[in-house]
Design a protein around this motif. Structure first.
Motif, PDB file in Angstrom:
ATOM      1  N   SER A 338     -14.255 -10.379  51.119  1.00  0.00           N
ATOM      2  CA  SER A 338     -13.790  -9.826  49.854  1.00  0.00           C
ATOM      3  C   SER A 338     -14.056 -10.803  48.693  1.00  0.00           C
ATOM      4  N   ASP A 339     -13.888 -12.097  48.942  1.00  0.00           N
ATOM      5  CA  ASP A 339     -14.189 -13.096  47.899  1.00  0.00           C
ATOM      6  C   ASP A 339     -15.673 -13.069  47.531  1.00  0.00           C
ATOM      7  N   LEU A 340     -16.522 -12.969  48.559  1.00  0.00           N
ATOM      8  CA  LEU A 340     -17.972 -12.959  48.293  1.00  0.00           C
ATOM      9  C   LEU A 340     -18.363 -11.718  47.493  1.00  0.00           C
ATOM     10  N   ARG A 341     -17.742 -10.568  47.853  1.00  0.00           N
ATOM     11  CA  ARG A 341     -18.034  -9.334  47.103  1.00  0.00           C
ATOM     12  C   ARG A 341     -17.631  -9.474  45.646  1.00  0.00           C
ATOM     13  N   ALA A 342     -16.424 -10.018  45.448  1.00  0.00           N
ATOM     14  CA  ALA A 342     -15.916 -10.162  44.077  1.00  0.00           C
ATOM     15  C   ALA A 342     -16.835 -11.064  43.272  1.00  0.00           C
ATOM     16  N   LYS A 343     -17.270 -12.172  43.890  1.00  0.00           N
ATOM     17  CA  LYS A 343     -18.131 -13.106  43.152  1.00  0.00           C
ATOM     18  C   LYS A 343     -19.494 -12.497  42.905  1.00  0.00           C
ATOM     19  N   SER A 344     -19.977 -11.719  43.889  1.00  0.00           N
ATOM     20  CA  SER A 344     -21.276 -11.083  43.732  1.00  0.00           C
ATOM     21  C   SER A 344     -21.234 -10.079  42.579  1.00  0.00           C
ATOM     22  N   THR A 345     -20.138  -9.300  42.515  1.00  0.00           N
ATOM     23  CA  THR A 345     -19.994  -8.320  41.441  1.00  0.00           C
ATOM     24  C   THR A 345     -19.940  -9.031  40.095  1.00  0.00           C
ATOM     25  N   SER A 346     -19.186 -10.139  40.055  1.00  0.00           N
ATOM     26  CA  SER A 346     -19.083 -10.809  38.767  1.00  0.00           C
ATOM     27  C   SER A 346     -20.414 -11.459  38.394  1.00  0.00           C
ATOM     28  N   SER A 347     -21.194 -11.963  39.389  1.00  0.00           N
ATOM     29  CA  SER A 347     -22.524 -12.511  39.056  1.00  0.00           C
ATOM     30  C   SER A 347     -23.414 -11.420  38.481  1.00  0.00           C
ATOM     31  N   GLN A 348     -23.333 -10.207  39.120  1.00  0.00           N
ATOM     32  CA  GLN A 348     -24.195  -9.134  38.631  1.00  0.00           C
ATOM     33  C   GLN A 348     -23.818  -8.739  37.205  1.00  0.00           C
ATOM     34  N   SER A 349     -22.482  -8.669  36.954  1.00  0.00           N
ATOM     35  CA  SER A 349     -22.092  -8.260  35.611  1.00  0.00           C
ATOM     36  C   SER A 349     -22.448  -9.335  34.586  1.00  0.00           C
ATOM     37  N   TRP A 350     -22.643 -10.580  35.066  1.00  0.00           N
ATOM     38  CA  TRP A 350     -23.085 -11.625  34.154  1.00  0.00           C
ATOM     39  C   TRP A 350     -24.601 -11.715  34.136  1.00  0.00           C
ATOM     40  N   GLY A 351     -25.259 -10.755  34.819  1.00  0.00           N
ATOM     41  CA  GLY A 351     -26.695 -10.645  34.674  1.00  0.00           C
ATOM     42  C   GLY A 351     -27.509 -11.440  35.665  1.00  0.00           C
ATOM     43  N   CYS A 352     -27.019 -11.543  36.933  1.00  0.00           N
ATOM     44  CA  CYS A 352     -27.840 -12.212  37.939  1.00  0.00           C
ATOM     45  C   CYS A 352     -29.111 -11.406  38.143  1.00  0.00           C
ATOM     46  N   ARG A 353     -30.263 -12.040  38.040  1.00  0.00           N
ATOM     47  CA  ARG A 353     -31.526 -11.321  38.131  1.00  0.00           C
ATOM     48  C   ARG A 353     -32.280 -11.655  39.425  1.00  0.00           C
ATOM     49  N   ALA A 354     -31.597 -12.392  40.338  1.00  0.00           N
ATOM     50  CA  ALA A 354     -32.306 -12.780  41.558  1.00  0.00           C
ATOM     51  C   ALA A 354     -32.701 -11.545  42.350  1.00  0.00           C
ATOM     52  N   GLN A 355     -33.856 -11.601  43.039  1.00  0.00           N
ATOM     53  CA  GLN A 355     -34.319 -10.430  43.788  1.00  0.00           C
ATOM     54  C   GLN A 355     -33.466 -10.182  45.027  1.00  0.00           C
ATOM     55  N   SER A 356     -33.076 -11.269  45.721  1.00  0.00           N
ATOM     56  CA  SER A 356     -32.262 -11.101  46.916  1.00  0.00           C
ATOM     57  C   SER A 356     -30.796 -11.170  46.533  1.00  0.00           C
ATOM     58  N   PRO A 357     -29.962 -10.205  47.038  1.00  0.00           N
ATOM     59  CA  PRO A 357     -28.548 -10.224  46.689  1.00  0.00           C
ATOM     60  C   PRO A 357     -27.910 -11.557  47.052  1.00  0.00           C
ATOM     61  N   SER A 358     -28.352 -12.191  48.182  1.00  0.00           N
ATOM     62  CA  SER A 358     -27.696 -13.424  48.593  1.00  0.00           C
ATOM     63  C   SER A 358     -27.910 -14.530  47.564  1.00  0.00           C
ATOM     64  N   LYS A 359     -28.997 -14.435  46.773  1.00  0.00           N
ATOM     65  CA  LYS A 359     -29.249 -15.453  45.748  1.00  0.00           C
ATOM     66  C   LYS A 359     -28.194 -15.371  44.632  1.00  0.00           C
ATOM     67  N   CYS A 360     -27.531 -14.217  44.534  1.00  0.00           N
ATOM     68  CA  CYS A 360     -26.509 -14.067  43.507  1.00  0.00           C
ATOM     69  C   CYS A 360     -25.155 -14.570  43.969  1.00  0.00           C
ATOM     70  N   LEU A 361     -25.041 -14.839  45.301  1.00  0.00           N
ATOM     71  CA  LEU A 361     -23.761 -15.294  45.802  1.00  0.00           C
ATOM     72  C   LEU A 361     -23.574 -16.762  45.462  1.00  0.00           C
ATOM     73  N   PRO A 362     -22.321 -17.194  45.364  1.00  0.00           N
ATOM     74  CA  PRO A 362     -22.109 -18.612  45.110  1.00  0.00           C
ATOM     75  C   PRO A 362     -22.611 -19.405  46.298  1.00  0.00           C
ATOM     76  N   SER A 363     -23.041 -20.640  46.058  1.00  0.00           N
ATOM     77  CA  SER A 363     -23.458 -21.465  47.177  1.00  0.00           C
ATOM     78  C   SER A 363     -22.232 -21.999  47.898  1.00  0.00           C
ATOM     79  N   ILE A 364     -22.491 -22.690  49.016  1.00  0.00           N
ATOM     80  CA  ILE A 364     -21.398 -23.080  49.900  1.00  0.00           C
ATOM     81  C   ILE A 364     -20.303 -23.816  49.132  1.00  0.00           C
ATOM     82  N   ASN A 365     -19.099 -23.350  49.288  1.00  0.00           N
ATOM     83  CA  ASN A 365     -17.929 -24.015  48.699  1.00  0.00           C
ATOM     84  C   ASN A 365     -18.144 -24.403  47.241  1.00  0.00           C
ATOM     85  N   GLY A 366     -18.931 -23.605  46.556  1.00  0.00           N
ATOM     86  CA  GLY A 366     -19.133 -23.864  45.145  1.00  0.00           C
ATOM     87  C   GLY A 366     -20.156 -24.945  44.839  1.00  0.00           C
ATOM     88  N   GLN A 367     -20.778 -25.514  45.883  1.00  0.00           N
ATOM     89  CA  GLN A 367     -21.774 -26.562  45.651  1.00  0.00           C
ATOM     90  C   GLN A 367     -23.161 -25.961  45.496  1.00  0.00           C
TER      91      GLN A 367
END
Ligand code: NAP
Length: 368
Positions: A338-367
């Protein structure tokens, strides 16, 4: 074990499921820990998730565990070693090259380095019930596997590419552990060796996980059930919670009254994936819309046993229940999803343009 108490430890496998729990166990006991890792990225994530222990944790990169000098630097100044790392992916092309030799050579390399280091008092190695079980042996009559048992696989059987990756894994654990005991016999080093042979390991994770699809082999099977998959079939009915296993590693390292010894470890209650599925359905309201409810009955093999009592007595373990282990993992994984979904949605709404959805996810533990 002789000499002053162990205060500084070299740990391998800390970036994985079991090793990260061992790392926490060692740190919580006030020990300084050096982790040998292949990936500095994962090491940074491990370290930044433990800010309160950052000063007690140092990192050394060892790209290849299998050369004669791989651990020469890594063993300097430490008094104990916990060697957890070993290949555990069944996605291999060559049984010997990808699974068996890395396991054996990593073990030999770390023991050779320990031999050259005068401070080392004890080495603990994570072996496996895979090194113990004879898959052709069945009850009745009832029998109990103990630490005196070894799987009967020959090297050639395990290395044969017509044998499955599971057989290769059983061979890798047997021949790596045997190499360690042969080393002890031949070299008669100053330090003791304790090997631990756990069966399936479940429970929550504390290592860096970017995607739930990347969970370690044993817990990924429980996630498959949550995700609506068919029930996997358990190869053995025995298991242990990762927190108990980590505790066993720490005690095996620190208990001065122990001598060189091999332990099997197992919770007294047995498991099946159907039992896991029932626990999930009973424990989480959302599960009935997600977990398959029409599933085949799975018998739990009661025709033979695995001794977990000697380890419990001598290492001071009190085993978690299967119910607790499953609930803790599933609650954690669903929260992470659920955290990953929420962050993914917020990345998209902030205009993540990466081709792979995983590229829009936060990296490990925020690093990054
Ligand atoms: N999980 C179980 O149910 C279970 C049961 C019995 C025994 N074990 C044993 O427990 C140990 C850890 O298992 P786990 O569940 O924690 O697995 P895991 O999550 O896959 O972690 C494996 C660890 O070993 C490292 N590793 C793998 N292959 C390596 C290689 N060739 N050279 C150097 N490092 C390597 C990995 O490093 P990277 O992060 O760089 O990949 C990672 O740190 C293994 O020895 C396994 O045989 C596991």
């Amino acid at each position: 074990m002789s000499g002053s108490p162990i205060s500084y430890v070299l740990l391998t496998g800390a970036t994985g499921f079991i090793g990260a729990h061992v790392l926490d166990g060692l740190l919580h006991r006030g020990l300084k820990v050096r982790i040998a890792v292949r990936s500095l990225h994962k090491a940074r994530a491990l370290k930044s998730a433990r800010p309160e222990h950052a000063h007690m944790l140092d990192v050394i990169q060892v790209d290849d565990y299998s050369t004669a000098t791989s651990f020469t630097e890594a063993v300097k100044d430490v008094e104990g070693i916990v060697h957890v790392a070993s290949p555990l992916s069944y996605d291999i092309k060559d049984n010997e090259e990808d699974m068996i030799l890395p396991a054996i050579n990593g073990t030999k390399s770390i023991l050779q380095a320990a031999l050259r280091s005068p401070l080392i008092q004890r080495v603990v190695i994570t072996s496996s019930f895979a090194a113990v079980i004879d898959i052709d042996r069945k009850g009745p009559p009832y029998f109990t596997y103990t630490s005196t048992d070894w799987n009967p696989l020959t090297y050639d059987q395990a290395a044969d590419n017509n044998s499955s990756a599971v057989v290769a894994y059983r061979g890798s654990k047997k021949f790596a552990e045997l190499a360690a005991w042969e080393f002890m016999e031949q070299e008669k080093p100053r330090f003791d060796l304790v090997t631990l042979c756990p069966p399936m390991v479940f429970g929550p994770f504390v290592h860096p996980v970017e995607r739930l699809e990347d969970l370690s082999d044993s817990i990924s099977k429980l996630w498959e059930i949550v995700d609506g998959g068919e029930l996997p079939v358990a190869r053995v009915p025995f298991w242990v919670d990762v927190r108990d296993l980590a505790h066993a590693h720490v005690e095996a390292l620190l208990r001065s009254q122990l001598r060189s010894k091999r332990y099997t470890i197992a919770s007294p209650d047995r498991f099946s994936y159907q039992k896991a599925s029932s626990i999930i359905l009973d424990s989480f309201d959302w599960a009935k819309n997600r977990v398959l409810t029409q599933t085949l009955h799975q018998d739990i093999d009661e025709s033979y046993g695995l001794d977990g009592e000697e380890a419990a007595d001598e290492l001071g373990l009190s085993y978690h229940s299967f119910q607790q282990s499953v609930v803790d993992l599933v609650a954690q994984a669903v929260q992470m999803e659920s955290d990953l979904r929420a962050k993914s949605t917020s990345s998209q709404s902030w205009g993540c343009r990466a081709q792979s959805p995983s590229k829009c996810l936060p990296s490990i533990n925020g690093q990054s």
